[in-house]
Motif scaffolding. Sequence first.
Motif, mmCIF file in Angstrom:
data_model
loop_
_atom_site.group_PDB
_atom_site.id
_atom_site.type_symbol
_atom_site.label_atom_id
_atom_site.label_comp_id
_atom_site.label_asym_id
_atom_site.label_seq_id
_atom_site.Cartn_x
_atom_site.Cartn_y
_atom_site.Cartn_z
ATOM 1 N N UNK A 180 -23.316 -13.268 -1.640
ATOM 2 C CA UNK A 180 -23.009 -13.905 -0.358
ATOM 3 C C UNK A 180 -22.734 -15.389 -0.563
ATOM 4 N N UNK A 181 -23.583 -16.068 -1.338
ATOM 5 C CA UNK A 181 -23.382 -17.494 -1.596
ATOM 6 C C UNK A 181 -22.088 -17.756 -2.351
ATOM 7 N N UNK A 182 -21.791 -16.880 -3.328
ATOM 8 C CA UNK A 182 -20.629 -17.124 -4.188
ATOM 9 C C UNK A 182 -19.312 -16.770 -3.524
ATOM 10 N N UNK A 183 -19.306 -15.766 -2.645
ATOM 11 C CA UNK A 183 -18.059 -15.231 -2.122
ATOM 12 C C UNK A 183 -17.726 -15.697 -0.711
ATOM 13 N N UNK A 184 -18.688 -16.323 -0.025
ATOM 14 C CA UNK A 184 -18.445 -16.710 1.367
ATOM 15 C C UNK A 184 -18.860 -18.153 1.592
ATOM 16 N N UNK A 185 -18.483 -18.676 2.753
ATOM 17 C CA UNK A 185 -18.891 -20.030 3.129
ATOM 18 C C UNK A 185 -19.616 -19.992 4.469
ATOM 19 N N UNK A 186 -20.212 -21.103 4.823
ATOM 20 C CA UNK A 186 -20.985 -21.194 6.052
ATOM 21 C C UNK A 186 -20.165 -20.718 7.250
ATOM 22 N N UNK A 187 -20.739 -19.822 8.050
ATOM 23 C CA UNK A 187 -20.072 -19.321 9.244
ATOM 24 C C UNK A 187 -19.205 -18.101 9.024
ATOM 25 N N UNK A 189 -17.899 -14.280 8.275
ATOM 26 C CA UNK A 189 -18.311 -12.959 8.749
ATOM 27 C C UNK A 189 -18.456 -12.002 7.569
ATOM 28 N N UNK A 190 -19.502 -11.207 7.601
ATOM 29 C CA UNK A 190 -19.695 -10.101 6.663
ATOM 30 C C UNK A 190 -19.657 -8.820 7.468
ATOM 31 N N UNK A 191 -18.789 -7.910 7.091
ATOM 32 C CA UNK A 191 -18.666 -6.635 7.790
ATOM 33 C C UNK A 191 -19.604 -5.610 7.166
ATOM 34 N N UNK A 192 -20.293 -4.849 8.008
ATOM 35 C CA UNK A 192 -21.219 -3.823 7.541
ATOM 36 C C UNK A 192 -21.280 -2.708 8.567
ATOM 37 N N UNK A 193 -21.885 -1.613 8.195
ATOM 38 C CA UNK A 193 -22.065 -0.502 9.131
ATOM 39 C C UNK A 193 -23.123 -0.868 10.178
ATOM 40 N N UNK A 194 -23.146 -0.169 11.311
ATOM 41 C CA UNK A 194 -24.112 -0.519 12.363
ATOM 42 C C UNK A 194 -25.564 -0.407 11.922
ATOM 43 N N UNK A 195 -25.852 0.486 10.974
ATOM 44 C CA UNK A 195 -27.174 0.608 10.361
ATOM 45 C C UNK A 195 -27.023 0.249 8.886
ATOM 46 N N UNK A 196 -27.769 -0.736 8.415
ATOM 47 C CA UNK A 196 -27.603 -1.182 7.029
ATOM 48 C C UNK A 196 -28.926 -1.683 6.472
ATOM 49 N N UNK A 197 -28.965 -1.821 5.168
ATOM 50 C CA UNK A 197 -30.138 -2.318 4.453
ATOM 51 C C UNK A 197 -30.594 -3.645 5.056
ATOM 52 N N UNK A 198 -31.859 -3.764 5.475
ATOM 53 C CA UNK A 198 -32.318 -4.980 6.158
ATOM 54 C C UNK A 198 -32.217 -6.253 5.316
ATOM 55 N N UNK A 204 -28.042 -12.956 4.918
ATOM 56 C CA UNK A 204 -26.939 -13.528 5.692
ATOM 57 C C UNK A 204 -27.450 -14.544 6.706
ATOM 58 N N UNK A 205 -28.537 -14.237 7.380
ATOM 59 C CA UNK A 205 -29.101 -15.150 8.374
ATOM 60 C C UNK A 205 -29.573 -16.441 7.721
ATOM 61 N N UNK A 206 -30.251 -16.320 6.597
ATOM 62 C CA UNK A 206 -30.752 -17.503 5.897
ATOM 63 C C UNK A 206 -29.628 -18.418 5.451
ATOM 64 N N UNK A 207 -28.493 -17.840 5.090
ATOM 65 C CA UNK A 207 -27.377 -18.641 4.570
ATOM 66 C C UNK A 207 -26.356 -19.021 5.636
ATOM 67 N N UNK A 209 -24.499 -17.043 7.564
ATOM 68 C CA UNK A 209 -23.362 -16.130 7.706
ATOM 69 C C UNK A 209 -23.637 -15.168 8.858
ATOM 70 N N UNK A 210 -22.578 -14.550 9.358
ATOM 71 C CA UNK A 210 -22.705 -13.689 10.532
ATOM 72 C C UNK A 210 -22.294 -12.266 10.167
#
Length: 465
Positions: A180-187, A189-198, A204-207, A209-210
């Motif tokens: 997440x840190x290497x591939x994205x920047x602040x703000x 979006x990361x796409x995921x399924x409606x149910x995903x690994x917590x 994402x929240x700590x860094x 990202x949304x």
Amino acid sequence: MYMKAIQDDCLPAWLPRLSAHGGPRFLQIADALQAAMADGSLSPGDRLPPQRQLAAQLDIDLTTVTRAYDEARRRHLLEGRGARGTYVAAPKVELSTILDLGMNTPPPPDGVDFDDMLKQGLSQVLMRADANLLMTYHLGGGSDSDRKAGARWLEPMLGQLDPEQVVVCPGAQAAIAALILAQTKLGDVILAEPMAYPGLRTAATQFGRRIVAVDADQHGMVPEALEQACHEHMPGLIYLNPTLQNPTSVTIPEHRRRELASIAKRFNVRIVEDDPYWLLADAQPPPIAFFAPGQVCFISTLSKCLTPGLRVAFVLVPDMHERERFLAALRSFALMVAPLTAALATQWIFDGSAAELMEGVRKEARLRHWMARDILAGRYIGAGDGLHVWLELPSYWSSSQLARAADSEGIAVTPAEAFATGKRSVNAIRISLGSIKDRARLQAGLHRLSHLLARQPDSLIPAVV
């Protein structure tokens, strides 16, 4: 002490006729023993038939009866008294009050002496390595031997790999966070399924990202929904757990994996393929990375196939520049894998111990799924392998309400809300089958949960103490 008479010409009264569709026969025998003890048909001190005699009466092979008796001993139902035979054991006092169906860990494999494997592995590591080197700082990403072991571990999934493309990480959570840190920047979006690994949501929240939830169906993430989300959000990453998905246990079929890979390539967005359960699955499709090798960062952790205590995960990052960014991100919070556990993982992979342990985990997991399918009939949603079951609830229970009620009865389960990446959730719980070491305690926990599901919820009044 009174002992029930054993008739040579008929089956013991406690033993039902074996069913061809009732699961492994040795488990049917062990389950019948346990049920007979529960209803009083068998009592502590009762003598059981000799194994050969029971095998002849049931018209099955001696090995099946031996496995049944071994399983019953494992459940603390039986005790051997040498030449005098096998007897029903007195109940074992259990000091732990919590039946943990909430933590996804590998079950202890039957027939694998883990203590001996650990001692032998560490002995080999210490014989072949300088102890001082095992206790000092190392460069992040793993030693040459560790990366070669990682390439060997990933080979059944992805074929032969260049070990230089493999990064050794202190667990999958660290790998996800670093990607997440290497591939994205602040703000971003990361796409995921409606149910995903917590852990994805936590990182994402700590860094900053949304996470945006993309619709999924019974086959996983829907390609049309992914394409629309890519148009709308210009995501920095797509996160997928495509095999025995945590928590829903869905495995994305091959044709859909190809479609998802094609969409990611078309939008030039990286996929993080977190696949901890691939090696535990039956008839699993090729990883998404197989169809888009330059578009996917693939994670495989030993925590779900072997043991969490190793804290080792292997990450395939094909592009050299992306690999350097990934390592820099990883070093910002996790300088290295502990050299001793990395060396042990490497030793086990090369000497075959890892494969032996993993096969034991696979077999044990299947047996536990048989048990869960039998006890939770009608509600069980699973593939018969992996470490967990997704249980959709009757309308009179909400997932959070059931989790609280289960907790009050000494059972830990995980409600759907813990996995939700968007505002919507489903009315379900995840049940983990591996964290309770003893099968008899797991069976008791599943029965208690089944009884809880079958009744209407009580109004939950806080206890006053």
